[in-house]
Scaffold this active site. Sequence first.
Site, mmCIF file in Angstrom:
data_model
loop_
_atom_site.group_PDB
_atom_site.id
_atom_site.type_symbol
_atom_site.label_atom_id
_atom_site.label_comp_id
_atom_site.label_asym_id
_atom_site.label_seq_id
_atom_site.Cartn_x
_atom_site.Cartn_y
_atom_site.Cartn_z
ATOM 1 N N GLY A 1 0.850 -1.358 0.139
ATOM 2 C CA GLY A 1 -0.072 -0.059 0.135
ATOM 3 C C GLY A 1 0.752 0.792 -0.509
ATOM 4 C CD GLU B 1 6.025 -13.133 6.176
ATOM 5 O OE1 GLU B 1 5.976 -12.621 7.335
ATOM 6 O OE2 GLU B 1 6.313 -12.726 5.553
ATOM 7 C CE LYS C 1 3.614 -15.658 -4.568
ATOM 8 N NZ LYS C 1 4.901 -15.049 -4.112
ATOM 9 N N GLY D 1 8.582 -6.484 -2.732
ATOM 10 C CA GLY D 1 8.991 -5.480 -2.431
ATOM 11 C C GLY D 1 8.038 -4.004 -2.763
HETATM 12 N N1 LIG Z 1 5.104 -7.800 0.024
HETATM 13 C C1 LIG Z 1 5.497 -7.826 -0.474
HETATM 14 O O1 LIG Z 1 6.442 -7.698 -1.561
HETATM 15 C C2 LIG Z 1 4.071 -8.370 -1.953
HETATM 16 C C3 LIG Z 1 4.539 -9.071 -2.539
HETATM 17 C C4 LIG Z 1 3.384 -9.823 -3.013
HETATM 18 C C5 LIG Z 1 2.274 -9.733 -2.712
HETATM 19 N N2 LIG Z 1 2.137 -9.097 -1.666
HETATM 20 C C6 LIG Z 1 0.706 -9.307 -1.628
HETATM 21 O O2 LIG Z 1 0.010 -7.981 -1.340
HETATM 22 C C7 LIG Z 1 -0.835 -7.629 0.238
HETATM 23 C C8 LIG Z 1 0.038 -7.146 1.259
HETATM 24 O O3 LIG Z 1 1.085 -7.699 1.798
HETATM 25 P P1 LIG Z 1 1.771 -6.455 2.611
HETATM 26 O O4 LIG Z 1 3.186 -6.981 2.718
HETATM 27 O O5 LIG Z 1 1.539 -4.676 2.222
HETATM 28 O O6 LIG Z 1 1.291 -6.791 4.339
HETATM 29 P P2 LIG Z 1 1.554 -5.599 5.138
HETATM 30 O O7 LIG Z 1 3.401 -5.189 5.614
HETATM 31 O O8 LIG Z 1 1.811 -6.376 6.714
HETATM 32 O O9 LIG Z 1 0.534 -4.415 4.835
HETATM 33 C C9 LIG Z 1 -1.101 -4.346 5.483
HETATM 34 C C10 LIG Z 1 -1.814 -3.725 5.872
HETATM 35 O O10 LIG Z 1 -3.099 -4.241 5.580
HETATM 36 C C11 LIG Z 1 -4.094 -3.053 6.935
HETATM 37 N N3 LIG Z 1 -4.499 -4.301 7.646
HETATM 38 C C12 LIG Z 1 -4.620 -5.527 7.812
HETATM 39 N N4 LIG Z 1 -5.224 -6.698 8.273
HETATM 40 C C13 LIG Z 1 -6.450 -5.235 8.410
HETATM 41 C C14 LIG Z 1 -7.369 -5.153 9.130
HETATM 42 N N5 LIG Z 1 -7.723 -6.348 9.470
HETATM 43 N N6 LIG Z 1 -8.635 -3.853 9.263
HETATM 44 C C15 LIG Z 1 -7.491 -2.938 8.971
HETATM 45 N N7 LIG Z 1 -6.585 -2.767 8.218
HETATM 46 C C16 LIG Z 1 -6.026 -4.205 7.731
HETATM 47 C C17 LIG Z 1 -2.236 -3.144 8.175
HETATM 48 O O11 LIG Z 1 -2.983 -1.997 8.454
HETATM 49 P P3 LIG Z 1 -1.619 -1.366 9.771
HETATM 50 O O12 LIG Z 1 -0.540 -0.348 8.767
HETATM 51 O O13 LIG Z 1 -2.216 -0.144 10.706
HETATM 52 O O14 LIG Z 1 -1.134 -2.508 10.663
HETATM 53 C C18 LIG Z 1 -1.609 -2.728 6.656
HETATM 54 O O15 LIG Z 1 -0.872 -1.696 6.829
HETATM 55 C C19 LIG Z 1 -0.836 -9.102 1.060
HETATM 56 O O16 LIG Z 1 -1.700 -10.382 0.563
HETATM 57 C C20 LIG Z 1 0.820 -10.310 -0.245
HETATM 58 O O17 LIG Z 1 0.538 -11.638 0.171
HETATM 59 C C21 LIG Z 1 2.707 -8.044 -0.994
#
Ligand SMILES: NC(=O)c1ccc[n+]([C@@H]2O[C@H](COP(=O)([O-])OP(=O)(O)OC[C@H]3O[C@@H](n4cnc5c(N)ncnc54)[C@H](OP(=O)(O)O)[C@@H]3O)[C@@H](O)[C@H]2O)c1
Length: 430
Positions: A14, A187, A202, A303
Amino acid sequence: MGVKLGILGLGTVGTGTVQLLQDLVGRHPLLQEIEIYRVGVRSLSKPRAVELPEGIITTDLEAIVNDPTVDIVVEVMGGLEPARSLILKALSHGKHVVTANKAAIARFGAEIFTAANQAGVYVMLEAAVGGGIPVIQPLKQSLSVNQINAVTGIVNGTTNYILTRMQTEGSNFDDVLADAQKLGYAEADPTADVDGLDAADKIAILASLGFGGRIHLEDVYCEGIRQVSKTDIAYAEKLGFAIKLLAIAKRTFSSPSSPLSVRVHPTLVPKAHPLASINGVYNAILVEGEPIGQVMFFGPGAGAGATASAVSADILNLVATLKTSTTNPNPLLACRHQDYCEIAPIAELVTRFYARFLTKDRPGVIGKLGTCFGNFGVSLESIVQTGFQEELAEIVVVTYDVQEGNFRQALAEIRNLEAIDSIPSILRVL
Ligand SMILES: NC(=O)c1ccc[n+]([C@@H]2O[C@H](COP(=O)([O-])OP(=O)(O)OC[C@H]3O[C@@H](n4cnc5c(N)ncnc54)[C@H](OP(=O)(O)O)[C@@H]3O)[C@@H](O)[C@H]2O)c1
């Protein structure tokens, strides 16, 4: 009228997406139509890496998906629930959805896409597989005229990082995993990655797109990398293989109507195979089809920047759809350029050069070459006399980065040296 985004989640993906959408110089002009209208998070007190105007960040995610002014919901919160329910609610309110959530799509894809079709809206998921690598759109569009025979990928960066380090360092799985956790490449609970579950999600998605049918996740055979030992890696290496966690979806026979085999397991990959050299956290997906043959997609699988690229591209596609009408052609298909790009003349190119000289066998030739190059600010990385061709000595030079114009001037001076017979080759070095 701008296109209003409701973003669910402001974590890695995000935040990267908001950063991209807040810095539009040099990007597609259609992105200017986007308004970040609401961003939903869990905690309002958490420090954020992006600045957003007062009132945009909220903890009321339901309100975002129910808000009639929101055009596109971007689900980047992850997890199964409430992500699934929020996506379904957004769709039922006629909103397009962008998601990076492979876990939700692999499990609830049938329900989600049925709901989208009923509502006449789209669910886009480029970031869900391969992070920043464009592979979903190519499978849906550019490659869809092919009969796909196989989709084979390294789609989990964590396991590829672990296997690469085991291979290069001769280390144990447990030691590399512990280190990867310290460095943030794995993780604290590595199950989804090392047991192959993330790769299974995937490949279920890729198989569905490549072969045009839904996939039950339970039908995907899944074996992780915990049992791969450094001994296996060493033997494989000796036999000319690299061990990779491959996610494979393949026709069992060559006929386009034969059943599929969809599986994730550690695999010995011949060193000459294009997937054998994909190392570290990188991902790659090899698609094989008729008549195209093989196409490989390679890049960063995770990333903030990589996923922001994929998520924003999905948003851009939806904006284009919303802006297309009977009077307005699709802005992504129409040519949007009127001005010419400024192209730098080749003399201004800065690059390294390789040059081979044939010289008369005189003392001090190498010194004279060095002097001529020095006169034009050309520094030499190496200069060697490689041998003789009949009467003539052969000298090979590799320069450091130099402006092509300066290098050419130095060559012009060198050509006039009495000792120089010819310069049979001049090549640029990357
Ligand atoms: N990270 C990567 O490189 C990557 C790559 C490909 C796909 N993805 C996918 O993208 C998605 C997000 O990954 P991410 O790494 O960005 O996750 P993250 O860093 O853990 O961020 C999750 C965000 O969602 C919010 N959130 C989660 N549960 C919530 C709830 N129940 N109510 C309100 N807000 C909530 C969190 O809020 P707070 O900030 O307030 O905690 C946080 O801002 C996942 O599905 C993941 O599999 C990630």
